[in-house]
Design an enzyme around this catalytic site. Structure first.
Site, PDB file in Angstrom:
ATOM      1  N   LYS A 154       0.799  -1.302  -0.138  1.00  0.00           N
ATOM      2  CA  LYS A 154       0.005   0.107  -0.090  1.00  0.00           C
ATOM      3  C   LYS A 154       0.925   1.336  -0.121  1.00  0.00           C
ATOM      4  O   LYS A 154       2.203   1.089  -0.120  1.00  0.00           O
ATOM      5  CB  LYS A 154      -0.795  -0.243   1.136  1.00  0.00           C
ATOM      6  CG  LYS A 154      -2.122  -1.242   1.150  1.00  0.00           C
ATOM      7  CD  LYS A 154      -2.963  -1.197   0.189  1.00  0.00           C
ATOM      8  CE  LYS A 154      -3.942  -2.268  -0.287  1.00  0.00           C
ATOM      9  NZ  LYS A 154      -4.348  -2.981   0.752  1.00  0.00           N
TER      10      LYS A 154
HETATM   11  C1  LIG Z   1      -5.504  -4.088   0.848  1.00  0.00           C
HETATM   12  C2  LIG Z   1      -7.019  -3.921   0.961  1.00  0.00           C
HETATM   13  C3  LIG Z   1      -7.981  -4.603   2.128  1.00  0.00           C
HETATM   14  C4  LIG Z   1      -7.296  -4.933   3.183  1.00  0.00           C
HETATM   15  O1  LIG Z   1      -6.254  -4.499   3.613  1.00  0.00           O
HETATM   16  P1  LIG Z   1      -5.262  -5.434   4.951  1.00  0.00           P
HETATM   17  O2  LIG Z   1      -4.656  -4.313   5.676  1.00  0.00           O
HETATM   18  O3  LIG Z   1      -4.539  -6.237   4.169  1.00  0.00           O
HETATM   19  O4  LIG Z   1      -6.445  -6.232   5.632  1.00  0.00           O
HETATM   20  C5  LIG Z   1      -9.236  -3.984   2.050  1.00  0.00           C
HETATM   21  N1  LIG Z   1      -9.771  -3.406   0.879  1.00  0.00           N
HETATM   22  C6  LIG Z   1      -9.015  -3.288  -0.235  1.00  0.00           C
HETATM   23  C7  LIG Z   1      -9.712  -2.533  -1.379  1.00  0.00           C
HETATM   24  C8  LIG Z   1      -7.570  -3.491  -0.281  1.00  0.00           C
HETATM   25  O5  LIG Z   1      -6.779  -3.076  -1.516  1.00  0.00           O
END
Ligand SMILES: *Cc1c(COP(=O)(O)O)cnc(C)c1O
Length: 385
Positions: free
Chosen positions: A187
């Site tokens: 991210k």
């Molecule tokens: C990465 C992601 C999540 C989950 O995030 P985590 O921190 O891995 O739980 C939820 N929604 C979207 C759209 C994502 O890309």
């Protein structure tokens, strides 16, 4: 001519992060503690809104679960979200025994179709989870106005949207019931695994805080005496284990300081792709509208009508040229669990289906060099020539 394989994404972790994590390790306190508290305060300062409660959690999935739990979502309730997302957005609804109503996307933005949300509302509908796909904001003024009119809660899945702006305002401060950010490895900033639940609702924050750590409350005792012993706590609900460690928070606090520079770099890379790929048979991602900021978590192109090959061949050729790419996402309506539970077919989601069949996410990450971006451009151009 053999160049190393360029991965789709790679975290950008510098010496400051390594030093901060080392310090946390040496401090004698590795789980949730003072570093996590400072990280939450710094995150609130970044969002620039003193009315916000910021709760660090060990994933965005956990944060979404806590937000919906605190809003009282449960069996018999329906929650509307987009089919064009990662399963985490929707699975948290099922954790609570509620049902998911998936809707199609706007083909221009790949974001949830606001008109389709309204059409999907039933008497059982309790909440909407908009997802700011790729880092481009959903039309939140429209969603919030409709939600208020229909008495629905709004929890933003902002896993891609740090930092994203709508009309100059940061996602997280837009006035929904809660917003959840992700610090997963790929991210826009990372704690390895982690997330942040953000809300202006004090009661929601209080509930999520208790449920984040086993349903444990010290406040219950505080009501009766100011001199409780430090070892005393009460369990007020069967909570979860969703706290972030000080080790992860130390990493997060340093990443957060770099977020403005990270965004600038992402914008630079996206602008380069927008210019260098404009004449190809590709549909390029839209920039943010005036007053908005696109976080550019993902750079998603779609093969246009006249493209000389299909999506899978395009990806295979890019891999052969040493370029990693990905697809975001296999829409939920195609996954066996969601398909079978709700009897979903592609015909119900024509826009998401069509986008899925033609879409590719190209590498765009802050640790990539200009030369690596030029390799991506050259490979895409050569493959489509
Ligand atoms: C990465 C992601 C999540 C989950 O995030 P985590 O921190 O891995 O739980 C939820 N929604 C979207 C759209 C994502 O890309």
């Amino acid at each position: 001519m053999t160049q190393p394989f360029l991965p789709f994404a790679r975290p950008d972790i510098g010496e400051a992060e390594i030093a901060a994590v080392t310090q946390a390790l040496r401090s004698g306190w590795v789980t949730t503690g003072p570093v996590t508290q400072r990280f939450e305060q710094a995150f609130q300062a970044f969002l620039g809104d003193e009315a916000l409660h910021c709760l660090a959690v060990n994933s965005a999935t956990a944060g979404l679960h806590l937000a919906l739990e605190a809003l009282g979502i449960g069996p018999g309730d329906e929650v509307i979200t987009t089919t064009h997302t990662f399963t985490a957005t929707a699975e948290v609804v099922r954790y609570l025994g509620a049902d998911v109503k998936l809707v199609d996307i706007d083909p221009a933005t790949l974001n949830i179709d606001v008109a389709a949300i309204e059409a999907a509302i039933t008497p059982a509908t309790k909440a909407i989870i908009p997802v700011h796909y790729a880092g481009l904001a959903v039309d939140m003024p429209a969603v919030l106005a409709m939600a208020r009119r229909r008495g629905l809660k709004v929890v933003e899945d902002a896993a891609h949207a740090l930092p994203t702006r709508v009309g100059g305002e940061l996602v997280g401060t837009l006035g929904s019931d809660a917003t959840v950010f992700s610090f997963y490895a790929n991210k826009t900033m990372t704690t390895g695994e982690g997330g942040m639940l953000v809300t202006r609702d004090a009661a929601l924050a209080q509930r999520a805080k208790v449920m984040r750590l086993h349903g444990m409350s010290r406040d219950a005792f505080d009501r009766f005496t100011a001199t409780r012993p430090s070892w005393y706590y009460e369990i007020v609900a069967p909570g979860f284990k969703y706290n972030l460690t000080d080790i992860a928070a130390a990493l997060g606090a340093e990443q957060l300081k770099r977020l403005p520079a990270f965004l600038a770099r992402r914008q630079q890379l996206a602008a380069r792709y927008q210019a260098a790929l404009a004449d190809l048979p590709l549909i390029l991602p839209p920039d943010a509208p005036a007053g908005g900021t696109h976080a550019w978590h993902l750079y998603v192109v779609r093969l246009a009508e006249g493209a000389p090959m299909d999506r899978d061949t395009f990806i295979e050729r890019l891999y052969a040229a040493g370029i990693g790419c990905s697809v975001h996402y296999v829409p939920l309506h195609l996954h066996p669990y969601w398909r079978d539970r709700y009897g979903l077919t592609p015909a119900q989601f024509p826009q998401s289906q069509r986008a899925f069949e033609r879409m590719v996410s190209l590498p765009l990450f802050t640790a990539m060099s200009d030369a690596e971006a030029e390799r991506v451009v050259a490979a895409v151009r050569a493959v489509l020539a």
